[in-house]
Design a protein around this motif. Structure first.
Motif, PDB file in Angstrom:
ATOM      1  N   ARG A 146     -77.555 158.502  -5.734  1.00  0.00           N
ATOM      2  CA  ARG A 146     -78.085 159.675  -4.724  1.00  0.00           C
ATOM      3  C   ARG A 146     -78.067 159.106  -3.418  1.00  0.00           C
ATOM      4  N   LEU A 147     -78.048 157.872  -3.020  1.00  0.00           N
ATOM      5  CA  LEU A 147     -77.792 157.041  -1.939  1.00  0.00           C
ATOM      6  C   LEU A 147     -76.226 157.227  -1.600  1.00  0.00           C
ATOM      7  N   ILE A 148     -75.295 157.198  -2.353  1.00  0.00           N
ATOM      8  CA  ILE A 148     -73.969 157.127  -2.057  1.00  0.00           C
ATOM      9  C   ILE A 148     -73.707 158.559  -1.728  1.00  0.00           C
ATOM     10  N   ARG A 149     -74.019 159.739  -2.355  1.00  0.00           N
ATOM     11  CA  ARG A 149     -73.573 161.002  -2.620  1.00  0.00           C
ATOM     12  C   ARG A 149     -74.352 161.688  -1.157  1.00  0.00           C
ATOM     13  N   SER A 150     -75.343 161.428  -1.089  1.00  0.00           N
ATOM     14  CA  SER A 150     -75.985 162.094   0.170  1.00  0.00           C
ATOM     15  C   SER A 150     -75.512 161.441   1.403  1.00  0.00           C
ATOM     16  N   SER A 163     -69.181 155.776   0.193  1.00  0.00           N
ATOM     17  CA  SER A 163     -69.787 156.857   0.427  1.00  0.00           C
ATOM     18  C   SER A 163     -69.003 157.415   1.667  1.00  0.00           C
ATOM     19  N   GLY A 164     -68.058 156.678   2.310  1.00  0.00           N
ATOM     20  CA  GLY A 164     -67.668 157.404   3.512  1.00  0.00           C
ATOM     21  C   GLY A 164     -68.486 157.794   4.572  1.00  0.00           C
ATOM     22  N   GLY A 165     -69.716 157.355   4.634  1.00  0.00           N
ATOM     23  CA  GLY A 165     -70.662 157.604   5.654  1.00  0.00           C
ATOM     24  C   GLY A 165     -72.127 156.828   5.646  1.00  0.00           C
ATOM     25  N   ARG A 166     -73.023 156.998   6.415  1.00  0.00           N
ATOM     26  CA  ARG A 166     -74.204 156.205   6.653  1.00  0.00           C
ATOM     27  C   ARG A 166     -75.074 157.002   6.068  1.00  0.00           C
ATOM     28  N   VAL A 167     -76.014 156.153   5.475  1.00  0.00           N
ATOM     29  CA  VAL A 167     -77.151 156.787   4.456  1.00  0.00           C
ATOM     30  C   VAL A 167     -78.038 157.590   5.366  1.00  0.00           C
ATOM     31  N   ASP A 168     -78.744 158.662   4.688  1.00  0.00           N
ATOM     32  CA  ASP A 168     -79.384 159.507   5.500  1.00  0.00           C
ATOM     33  C   ASP A 168     -80.682 159.940   4.586  1.00  0.00           C
ATOM     34  N   ALA A 169     -81.882 159.606   4.987  1.00  0.00           N
ATOM     35  CA  ALA A 169     -83.206 159.639   4.139  1.00  0.00           C
ATOM     36  C   ALA A 169     -83.319 161.096   4.000  1.00  0.00           C
ATOM     37  N   TYR A 170     -83.032 162.009   4.871  1.00  0.00           N
ATOM     38  CA  TYR A 170     -83.345 163.546   4.624  1.00  0.00           C
ATOM     39  C   TYR A 170     -82.566 163.846   3.530  1.00  0.00           C
ATOM     40  N   ASN A 171     -81.268 163.705   3.490  1.00  0.00           N
ATOM     41  CA  ASN A 171     -80.238 164.236   2.532  1.00  0.00           C
ATOM     42  C   ASN A 171     -80.700 163.702   1.262  1.00  0.00           C
ATOM     43  N   MET A 173     -83.770 162.646   0.029  1.00  0.00           N
ATOM     44  CA  MET A 173     -84.770 163.226  -0.529  1.00  0.00           C
ATOM     45  C   MET A 173     -84.733 164.558  -0.796  1.00  0.00           C
ATOM     46  N   MET A 174     -83.742 165.451  -0.021  1.00  0.00           N
ATOM     47  CA  MET A 174     -83.614 166.744  -0.319  1.00  0.00           C
ATOM     48  C   MET A 174     -82.564 167.329  -1.273  1.00  0.00           C
ATOM     49  N   GLY A 175     -81.850 166.169  -1.560  1.00  0.00           N
ATOM     50  CA  GLY A 175     -80.485 166.272  -2.477  1.00  0.00           C
ATOM     51  C   GLY A 175     -79.443 166.858  -1.873  1.00  0.00           C
ATOM     52  N   ILE A 176     -79.340 166.707  -0.571  1.00  0.00           N
ATOM     53  CA  ILE A 176     -78.001 167.186   0.011  1.00  0.00           C
ATOM     54  C   ILE A 176     -76.862 166.361   0.072  1.00  0.00           C
ATOM     55  N   PHE A 177     -75.746 166.965  -0.522  1.00  0.00           N
ATOM     56  CA  PHE A 177     -74.765 166.138  -0.764  1.00  0.00           C
ATOM     57  C   PHE A 177     -73.511 166.913   0.075  1.00  0.00           C
ATOM     58  N   PRO A 178     -73.156 166.383   1.193  1.00  0.00           N
ATOM     59  CA  PRO A 178     -72.015 166.625   2.188  1.00  0.00           C
ATOM     60  C   PRO A 178     -70.617 166.541   1.262  1.00  0.00           C
TER      61      PRO A 178
END
Length: 289
Positions: A146-150, A163-171, A173-178
């Motif tokens: 979850r931490l990698i994909r969000s 992950s190609g990015g910086r962790v995002d708590a909202y993503n 928690m909400m299961g948002i996967f860019p």
């Protein structure tokens, strides 16, 4: 002491370990302790290190132990770019988090500002704990995935962390996967491609090895062994335009390079006039057609 701490936390049935420390070489005793934590379902969040180096090529422990529960964390600055001191690695550093001039509590009361991957690590451990508050049934595998994909994808972190990015708590928690435009890891295919330097290589070398794979969309190189004078003798990968895609020095085994687009590129090697080491050898490249 570090092993004792890991063993104690495992005995106490924690869910997440936040490891803002590192140093020293490989230790089987340490590996065994982290493996016991994995068997207990514990996520082991670890600082990637502050040497500005590529952990894919030069391991930093404990973040580089190859155990499924290890989640390695690099540091970003206030511009969402990799902090100048942070270690990185497309395969071995999994996520990034803020780590530059972070306000933190200190011993005996009060606060101070610090920088380092040690400051980034607790951000990630904290999000993992937040996820567990909503999903107490999750183990390390679900948390890590979850931490990698969000993580939102950032051009500044492309090819720097998995992950190609910086962790995002909202993503998270909400299961948002860019979405990502990275090649599908399962699509890579091996192609025989054998080259190597002399062993040891000659001083003042300047070698070029062309790569041509008809119909390839992406190409990367697998180095069976690299053993060069650290910082002075280098091997690097270029695309058809001459852009430097990946560069290596020092020692590494079974290193998979970054990829270039298209079927044409080249491997370059140079050495100075002093120390000559073993060199490098390649028996295959990997392609996606």
């Amino acid at each position: 002491d570090a092993v004792d701490a890991i063993n104690y936390a495992t005995m106490m049935h924690v869910n997440v370990m936040s490891n803002s420390w590192g140093g020293g070489g490989f230790s089987q005793t340490m590996l065994d302790a982290i493996t016991r934590a994995k068997d207990a379902g514990i996520l082991f969040v670890a600082a990637a290190g502050n040497a500005s180096s590529n952990n894919d090529a030069t391991p930093t422990y404990p973040s580089n132990y190859v155990v499924d529960n290890v989640l390695s964390v690099g540091a970003t600055d206030n511009r969402d770019t990799l902090a100048s001191f942070s270690c990185f690695g497309k395969r071995t550093v999994h996520v990034a988090a803020p780590g530059n001039w972070i306000l933190s509590s200190v011993k005996n009361g009060g606060y101070d500002l610090f920088r380092g991957t040690s400051m980034a690590t607790p951000h990630v451990a904290g999000i993992a704990a937040l996820l567990l508050s909503a999903h107490p049934e999750w183990g390390f595998a679900e948390l890590k995935d979850r931490l990698i994909r969000s993580s939102p994808k950032l051009e500044t972190l492309k090819r720097k962390v998995k992950s190609g990015g910086r962790v995002d708590a909202y993503n998270a928690m909400m299961g948002i996967f860019p979405p990502t435009n990275e090649p599908d890891e399962s699509a890579w295919q091996d192609v025989a491609f054998a080259i190597e330097t002399e062993h040891p290589y000659k001083e003042d070398s300047d070698l070029t090895f062309p790569i041509e794979v008809e119909g390839a969309k992406f190409v990367r190189v697998v180095f069976d062994r690299i053993d060069l004078e650290q910082g002075y003798d280098k091997v690097w990968l270029e695309n058809s335009a001459g852009d430097r895609i990946d560069e290596l020095s020092g020692r590494s085994d079974n290193y998979v390079s970054e990829y270039f687009e298209g079927g044409s590129g080249r491997i370059r090697f140079s050495s100075d006039s002093s120390v000559s080491s073993w060199g490098f050898s390649i028996t295959r490249i990997q392609v996606i057609r």
